[in-house]
Write a protein that holds these residues in place. Structure first.
Motif, PDB file in Angstrom:
ATOM      1  N   GLU A 165      27.389 -65.790 -26.663  1.00  0.00           N
ATOM      2  CA  GLU A 165      28.397 -64.952 -27.306  1.00  0.00           C
ATOM      3  C   GLU A 165      29.063 -64.009 -26.307  1.00  0.00           C
ATOM      4  O   GLU A 165      30.229 -63.656 -26.457  1.00  0.00           O
ATOM      5  CB  GLU A 165      27.774 -64.169 -28.462  1.00  0.00           C
ATOM      6  N   LYS A 166      28.321 -63.585 -25.299  1.00  0.00           N
ATOM      7  CA  LYS A 166      28.909 -62.735 -24.259  1.00  0.00           C
ATOM      8  C   LYS A 166      29.996 -63.491 -23.499  1.00  0.00           C
ATOM      9  O   LYS A 166      31.016 -62.935 -23.124  1.00  0.00           O
ATOM     10  CB  LYS A 166      27.825 -62.286 -23.276  1.00  0.00           C
ATOM     11  N   ARG A 167      29.740 -64.769 -23.246  1.00  0.00           N
ATOM     12  CA  ARG A 167      30.636 -65.544 -22.391  1.00  0.00           C
ATOM     13  C   ARG A 167      31.677 -66.338 -23.179  1.00  0.00           C
ATOM     14  O   ARG A 167      32.758 -66.605 -22.682  1.00  0.00           O
ATOM     15  CB  ARG A 167      29.797 -66.491 -21.519  1.00  0.00           C
ATOM     16  N   TYR A 168      31.311 -66.775 -24.386  1.00  0.00           N
ATOM     17  CA  TYR A 168      32.227 -67.622 -25.165  1.00  0.00           C
ATOM     18  C   TYR A 168      32.426 -67.026 -26.554  1.00  0.00           C
ATOM     19  O   TYR A 168      33.070 -66.017 -26.710  1.00  0.00           O
ATOM     20  CB  TYR A 168      31.691 -69.063 -25.212  1.00  0.00           C
ATOM     21  N   ASN A 169      31.825 -67.628 -27.580  1.00  0.00           N
ATOM     22  CA  ASN A 169      31.923 -67.073 -28.925  1.00  0.00           C
ATOM     23  C   ASN A 169      30.745 -67.546 -29.764  1.00  0.00           C
ATOM     24  O   ASN A 169      29.959 -68.394 -29.339  1.00  0.00           O
ATOM     25  CB  ASN A 169      33.265 -67.436 -29.582  1.00  0.00           C
ATOM     26  N   SER A 170      30.628 -67.005 -30.971  1.00  0.00           N
ATOM     27  CA  SER A 170      29.458 -67.269 -31.810  1.00  0.00           C
ATOM     28  C   SER A 170      29.369 -68.726 -32.231  1.00  0.00           C
ATOM     29  O   SER A 170      28.282 -69.249 -32.445  1.00  0.00           O
ATOM     30  CB  SER A 170      29.478 -66.380 -33.052  1.00  0.00           C
ATOM     31  N   ARG A 171      30.507 -69.392 -32.323  1.00  0.00           N
ATOM     32  CA  ARG A 171      30.484 -70.783 -32.779  1.00  0.00           C
ATOM     33  C   ARG A 171      29.803 -71.687 -31.751  1.00  0.00           C
ATOM     34  O   ARG A 171      29.123 -72.640 -32.107  1.00  0.00           O
ATOM     35  CB  ARG A 171      31.898 -71.260 -33.056  1.00  0.00           C
ATOM     36  N   ILE A 172      30.010 -71.394 -30.471  1.00  0.00           N
ATOM     37  CA  ILE A 172      29.352 -72.183 -29.429  1.00  0.00           C
ATOM     38  C   ILE A 172      27.832 -72.068 -29.569  1.00  0.00           C
ATOM     39  O   ILE A 172      27.103 -73.045 -29.434  1.00  0.00           O
ATOM     40  CB  ILE A 172      29.792 -71.722 -28.025  1.00  0.00           C
ATOM     41  N   PHE A 173      27.366 -70.863 -29.849  1.00  0.00           N
ATOM     42  CA  PHE A 173      25.925 -70.665 -30.053  1.00  0.00           C
ATOM     43  C   PHE A 173      25.429 -71.510 -31.219  1.00  0.00           C
ATOM     44  O   PHE A 173      24.396 -72.187 -31.117  1.00  0.00           O
ATOM     45  CB  PHE A 173      25.620 -69.187 -30.307  1.00  0.00           C
ATOM     46  N   GLU A 174      26.146 -71.490 -32.340  1.00  0.00           N
ATOM     47  CA  GLU A 174      25.708 -72.260 -33.511  1.00  0.00           C
ATOM     48  C   GLU A 174      25.695 -73.759 -33.214  1.00  0.00           C
ATOM     49  O   GLU A 174      24.811 -74.490 -33.663  1.00  0.00           O
ATOM     50  CB  GLU A 174      26.635 -71.968 -34.703  1.00  0.00           C
ATOM     51  N   LEU A 175      26.674 -74.212 -32.436  1.00  0.00           N
ATOM     52  CA  LEU A 175      26.725 -75.631 -32.082  1.00  0.00           C
ATOM     53  C   LEU A 175      25.549 -76.032 -31.200  1.00  0.00           C
ATOM     54  O   LEU A 175      24.934 -77.076 -31.399  1.00  0.00           O
ATOM     55  CB  LEU A 175      28.053 -75.950 -31.380  1.00  0.00           C
ATOM     56  N   LEU A 176      25.227 -75.189 -30.221  1.00  0.00           N
ATOM     57  CA  LEU A 176      24.112 -75.522 -29.334  1.00  0.00           C
ATOM     58  C   LEU A 176      22.788 -75.502 -30.100  1.00  0.00           C
ATOM     59  O   LEU A 176      21.936 -76.376 -29.915  1.00  0.00           O
ATOM     60  CB  LEU A 176      24.049 -74.549 -28.148  1.00  0.00           C
ATOM     61  N   LYS A 177      22.618 -74.523 -30.955  1.00  0.00           N
ATOM     62  CA  LYS A 177      21.401 -74.456 -31.772  1.00  0.00           C
ATOM     63  C   LYS A 177      21.273 -75.702 -32.635  1.00  0.00           C
ATOM     64  O   LYS A 177      20.195 -76.301 -32.727  1.00  0.00           O
ATOM     65  CB  LYS A 177      21.443 -73.208 -32.648  1.00  0.00           C
ATOM     66  N   SER A 178      22.385 -76.108 -33.248  1.00  0.00           N
ATOM     67  CA  SER A 178      22.386 -77.319 -34.072  1.00  0.00           C
ATOM     68  C   SER A 178      22.048 -78.554 -33.247  1.00  0.00           C
ATOM     69  O   SER A 178      21.276 -79.414 -33.669  1.00  0.00           O
ATOM     70  CB  SER A 178      23.756 -77.495 -34.722  1.00  0.00           C
ATOM     71  N   LEU A 179      22.634 -78.624 -32.055  1.00  0.00           N
ATOM     72  CA  LEU A 179      22.385 -79.759 -31.167  1.00  0.00           C
ATOM     73  C   LEU A 179      20.909 -79.828 -30.784  1.00  0.00           C
ATOM     74  O   LEU A 179      20.301 -80.900 -30.789  1.00  0.00           O
ATOM     75  CB  LEU A 179      23.252 -79.636 -29.914  1.00  0.00           C
ATOM     76  N   TYR A 180      20.323 -78.681 -30.474  1.00  0.00           N
ATOM     77  CA  TYR A 180      18.913 -78.639 -30.076  1.00  0.00           C
ATOM     78  C   TYR A 180      18.012 -79.113 -31.218  1.00  0.00           C
ATOM     79  O   TYR A 180      17.147 -79.968 -31.021  1.00  0.00           O
ATOM     80  CB  TYR A 180      18.535 -77.217 -29.657  1.00  0.00           C
TER      81      TYR A 180
END
Length: 636
Positions: A169-184
């Motif tokens: 979230e510091k570097r990009y946005n909250s959606r990227i975090f949700e996508l990576l969590k989902s991918l994991y």
């Protein structure tokens, strides 16, 4: 309890295949974990090195963090106070290393097992990020390691896996975090499914975290069988490229020598084309060759019989592959061509990894050995480069223990060190300064998923993705790319540019994507068959990746969520029998139109997926076929 420890010890040996300088041959006899060593081996130094490598592989913060998960007063970090030793003759000693019924030992083995599984998932996610987003390997591991962490929380769990949004979230946005969590989580579940398990067998999901269970015998057995299959596929790699493969093939050669009295001079391999073989998981055949009268030849029927009866206790591990493989020199040979399939190799791995441990002085590490005399002579092995094969194939002229060709994917990172030599024991190394610590009491609680995680050092994790046809330029060529978005000055933090996710204008692929090439069954006579097969594979690969991203995007939205996959050339979904399929798919259509503001002026084809599904969705085992793969579906 005994059976449980046996399974864990077997898994421990197999998982250590992926670590460069660790070879373990532990077995359970009665209530003891035992190991075979060359006489004079410093067993304390051997275990010290194993402990160091485990710490290095799993935790970069060192002993203090490790002691929150492992009890460093127990095996595999230390020996029993006075281990029993038994001289078996021929320079071999059996050492009783630890009590197999001790709860501290069992917990350590379970934590190691869970760490190895998690590490493989982490590596796969990093590989997928490179593929889907187009970032470098280093960036991918930064994303994963900055987002996924573990916390020691105590019984009844081994530990928990938590997700921090701070880094992304510091570097990009909250959606990227949700996508990576989902991918994991998706990859975690996919790996469990590949092992024949459900997510509930391995973890509980609550409060946004994965609570790793006290793994059962069933879980350990299922994952171990899967790992055996993956390790066996590594045997198609040349020993000159991969030292672990070389060591295991050396052992296999010595076991063949023990059974037949014949030296293996080299290995070749061939891919199976027989449908029944492929259906049953046989991918390739490893063919041992011996030298007779200046020529290389396959093992005889009598040799094969001795191997199956003798060393491997009646297990049918080597068979005639004529008529079942791609190479006509083998498929059409008049004489039998005996080989080990990858599935047979998988079943032999416990035997191979049960060989005694000896110290290789030149390489500076402990390795597997069968005959200590042969082990000492490896550095001066015979060369067969001047030998002519009876099959008139120049590929058969290879030094011993090196496969004669190399093709296909590698599943583990390469490890260096390719010399050989033997010493009785390593020079005594200075202690690394790592304290043995005391028993971990009450294991540290995880205060919040956003706390700083113990740093995992698995940036070069065990599994590597299938090799690609060509390397991408760093940071480019993914199916999607991160590009600078419009910066809202009110939300800007320092120099950080806010980034948004967008589709890349160019897709890295060896073929041009146009109407004439997408899933077109009519191929020009001038186009080679091989090129068409490559196109079809690339097309399917692209479609799989796009579906994956579609699912991930939907995960970040309100339900309904999607889990579309490519199955037998169709788009399919895992849908529970209790779900009304038609109602679920209609809800997906409505939600997709609403989310992407789809109207008639948009460049979507509303007669294609995901806006139209098959009128009669066919249930096929666990999956439901919902749509056809087409050009329109790809563009949508």
């Amino acid at each position: 309890m005994g059976n449980s420890t046996k399974e864990l010890v077997n898994a421990f040996n197999l998982n250590n295949y992926g670590i460069d300088k660790v070879n373990t041959n532990f077995t359970v006899e009665g209530k003891k974990i035992v190991s075979l060593f060359a006489s004079g081996t410093n067993t304390k130094e051997y275990l010290r090195r194993i402990g160091e490598e485990i710490i290095k592989q799993h935790y970069s913060d060192g002993t203090e963090v490790v002691s929150e998960y492992y009890n460093l007063n127990y095996f595999p970090f230390v020996l029993d106070a006075n281990p029993d030793k038994e001289d078996l003759g021929n320079g071999i000693v059996k050492v009783k290393l630890a009590d197999s019924t001790d709860n501290g030992v069992i917990r350590n083995l379970k934590v190691h097992f869970a760490n190895e599984f998690e590490g493989a998932v982490r590596s796969k996610v990093a590989a997928l990020l490179q593929e889907l987003v187009g970032i470098t390997k280093e960036q991918a591991y930064e994303w994963v390691n900055g987002t996924v962490g573990t916390g020691a929380i105590g019984s009844p769990y081994l530990y928990c896996i938590a997700f921090s949004n701070e880094y992304l979230e510091k570097r990009y946005n909250s959606r990227i975090f949700e996508l990576l969590k989902s991918l994991y989580i998706s990859e975690f579940n996919s790996r469990l499914e590949a092992c024949g398990l459900k997510s509930s067998d391995f973890y509980e999901y609550k409060d946004g975290m994965l609570y790793i269970k006290n793994v059962s015998d069933k879980v350990v057995r299922s994952v171990t069988e899967y790992v055996k299959g993956r390790v066996a596929l590594d045997f198609r790699t040349p020993g000159s490229v991969e030292s672990k493969v070389e060591n295991c093939k050396n052992v296999l050669s010595e076991l063949i020598l023990k059974a037949t009295g014949k030296f293996v001079d080299g290995y070749d391999y061939d891919d199976f084309t027989n449908k029944n073989k492929i259906k049953n998981g046989h991918s390739f055949a490893l063919i041992p060759f011996i030298e007779e009268n200046g020529q290389l030849k396959s093992l005889s029927s009598r040799d094969a019989s001795k191997i199956n009866r003798g060393i491997f206790n009646g297990f049918h591990c080597i068979s005639d592959i004529r008529g079942k493989t791609a190479n006509p020199q083998f498929a059409n040979c008049k004489e039998p061509v005996y080989a080990f399939s990858n599935k047979q190799i998988a079943q032999l791995l416990p035997k191979i990894m049960g060989s005694l441990i000896a110290y290789n002085q030149i390489k500076g590490r402990f390795e597997f050995a069968v005959d200590l005399g042969n082990f000492k002579r490896r550095s001066s092995s015979r060369s067969s480069s001047t030998v002519t094969s009876p099959l008139n194939s120049p590929t058969h002229a290879e030094p011993p223990r090196t496969p004669l060709e190399q093709t296909g994917a590698r599943f583990f990172e390469s490890r260096g060190d390719r010399d050989s030599g033997l010493g009785d024991s390593p020079p005594q190394l200075k202690d690394s300064g790592s304290s043995s610590g005391g028993p971990s009491s009450g294991l540290t609680e995880l205060s919040s998923p956003t706390q700083e995680f113990p740093k995992r050092s698995r940036g070069e994790g065990l599994e590597r993705p299938l090799r690609q046809g060509s390397e991408r330029e760093e940071g480019k060529g993914g199916l999607f790319q991160l590009v600078p978005g419009e910066i809202d000055s009110s939300q800007s933090t320092g120099d950080q540019s806010q980034l948004s996710l967008s589709r890349s204008s160019s897709i890295s692929s060896p073929i041009a994507w146009d109407d004439s090439t997408f899933l077109n069954p009519e191929v020009s006579n001038e186009e080679p068959k091989k090129q068409q097969v490559t196109k079809e594979k690339e097309e399917e690969k692209l479609f799989k990746a796009l579906l994956y991203w579609f699912n991930l995007n939907n995960y970040a939205l309100d339900p309904p969520h999607t889990n579309f996959i490519v199955k037998n050339g169709k788009i399919a979904s895992l849908i529970d029998d209790s779900v009304d399929v038609k109602e679920y798919l209609e809800e997906i259509i409505d939600k997709t139109k609403e989310e992407y503001r789809v109207n008639k002026e948009e460049a979507y084809d509303l007669n294609e997926f995901p806006f139209q599904f098959l009128s009669n969705c066919e249930k096929n085992q666990e999956t439901t076929v919902v749509a056809n793969i087409s050009r329109g579906a790809l563009l949508n």
